[in-house]
Structures are given as structure tokens and as C-alpha cells.
Design a protein around this motif. Structure first.
Motif, mmCIF file in Angstrom:
data_model
loop_
_atom_site.group_PDB
_atom_site.id
_atom_site.type_symbol
_atom_site.label_atom_id
_atom_site.label_comp_id
_atom_site.label_asym_id
_atom_site.label_seq_id
_atom_site.Cartn_x
_atom_site.Cartn_y
_atom_site.Cartn_z
ATOM 1 N N VAL A 152 0.832 -1.190 0.000
ATOM 2 C CA VAL A 152 0.000 0.000 0.000
ATOM 3 C C VAL A 152 0.869 1.243 0.000
ATOM 4 N N LEU A 153 2.003 1.187 0.682
ATOM 5 C CA LEU A 153 2.903 2.325 0.809
ATOM 6 C C LEU A 153 4.287 1.883 0.371
ATOM 7 N N ARG A 154 4.917 2.686 -0.471
ATOM 8 C CA ARG A 154 6.239 2.330 -0.971
ATOM 9 C C ARG A 154 7.158 3.534 -0.819
ATOM 10 N N VAL B 121 8.037 6.202 9.268
ATOM 11 C CA VAL B 121 7.063 5.458 8.467
ATOM 12 C C VAL B 121 5.761 5.315 9.250
ATOM 13 N N ALA B 122 5.843 5.060 10.548
ATOM 14 C CA ALA B 122 4.644 4.944 11.375
ATOM 15 C C ALA B 122 3.896 6.271 11.438
ATOM 16 N N LEU C 86 3.923 8.684 9.157
ATOM 17 C CA LEU C 86 3.321 8.902 7.841
ATOM 18 C C LEU C 86 2.074 8.040 7.666
ATOM 19 N N THR C 87 2.143 6.811 8.104
ATOM 20 C CA THR C 87 0.994 5.910 8.018
ATOM 21 C C THR C 87 -0.169 6.431 8.857
ATOM 22 N N ALA C 88 0.127 6.944 10.049
ATOM 23 C CA ALA C 88 -0.934 7.487 10.905
ATOM 24 C C ALA C 88 -1.584 8.707 10.281
ATOM 25 N N LEU D 86 -1.749 9.458 7.015
ATOM 26 C CA LEU D 86 -2.543 9.036 5.858
ATOM 27 C C LEU D 86 -3.833 8.335 6.291
ATOM 28 N N ALA D 87 -3.780 7.560 7.356
ATOM 29 C CA ALA D 87 -4.992 6.891 7.847
ATOM 30 C C ALA D 87 -5.986 7.908 8.387
ATOM 31 N N SER E 196 -7.716 9.794 5.537
ATOM 32 C CA SER E 196 -8.650 9.019 4.713
ATOM 33 C C SER E 196 -10.071 9.105 5.227
#
Length: 79
Positions: free
Chosen positions: A15-17, A28-29, A31-33, A35-36, A39
Motif C-alpha cells: 500500500v505504501l512504498r 514510516v509509522a 506517515l501511516t498514521a 494518511l490513515a 482518509s
């Protein structure tokens, strides 16, 4: 369908590259938080309760004009 019911067609695309740089796991964590959270979650909308009369857009719409004798005087009078 849940993930258990989906057929396993082999490896999935990530999902993320990361295409440049060497981020730490914390970056990375983070950035994931972000983006979540951006959404929207996809859950049911919150029940905000009754709406205020002050926020109704219908009160901002002008009444229809009624042409005729004395209409210009009546247009400035409050109802």
C-alpha cells in the motif's frame, strides 16, 4: 467480505512504498498514521443531534417579489 473470505492470489502489492531516502520506522509509522487519519476512516457519520435554527440556509433566501401597486413600499416593510 472480510479478509478471511477473500481468495489468496499470492503476494499483494504494498500500500505504501518508499521511493527515496531511508526513513526510520518511527517516520514510516507517523506517515501511516497521518494518511490513515486523512482518509476519513470510512465509518458511519456521527449523529450531531438537532440542528440549530441559526444555521438553516432557507432563512437566507429572499421572499418572492409580488409586483403591483405599492409593492415598492411593501418590499421594505418587515412582515
Amino acid at each position: 467480505m472480510t479478509d478471511e473470505e477473500l481468495p489468496d492470489d499470492g503476494p499483494r502489492r504494498p500500500v505504501l512504498r518508499i521511493v527515496r531516502g531511508d526513513p526510520s520506522p518511527e517516520e514510516v509509522a507517523a506517515l501511516t498514521a497521518v494518511l490513515a487519519a486523512a482518509s476519513g476512516g470510512g465509518g458511519a457519520p456521527e449523529d450531531t443531534g438537532p440542528r440549530s435554527v441559526w444555521t438553516e440556509r432557507e432563512s437566507l433566501v429572499r421572499r418572492p417579489l409580488s409586483p403591483g401597486p405599492g409593492a415598492w413600499r411593501a418590499s421594505a416593510l418587515p412582515r
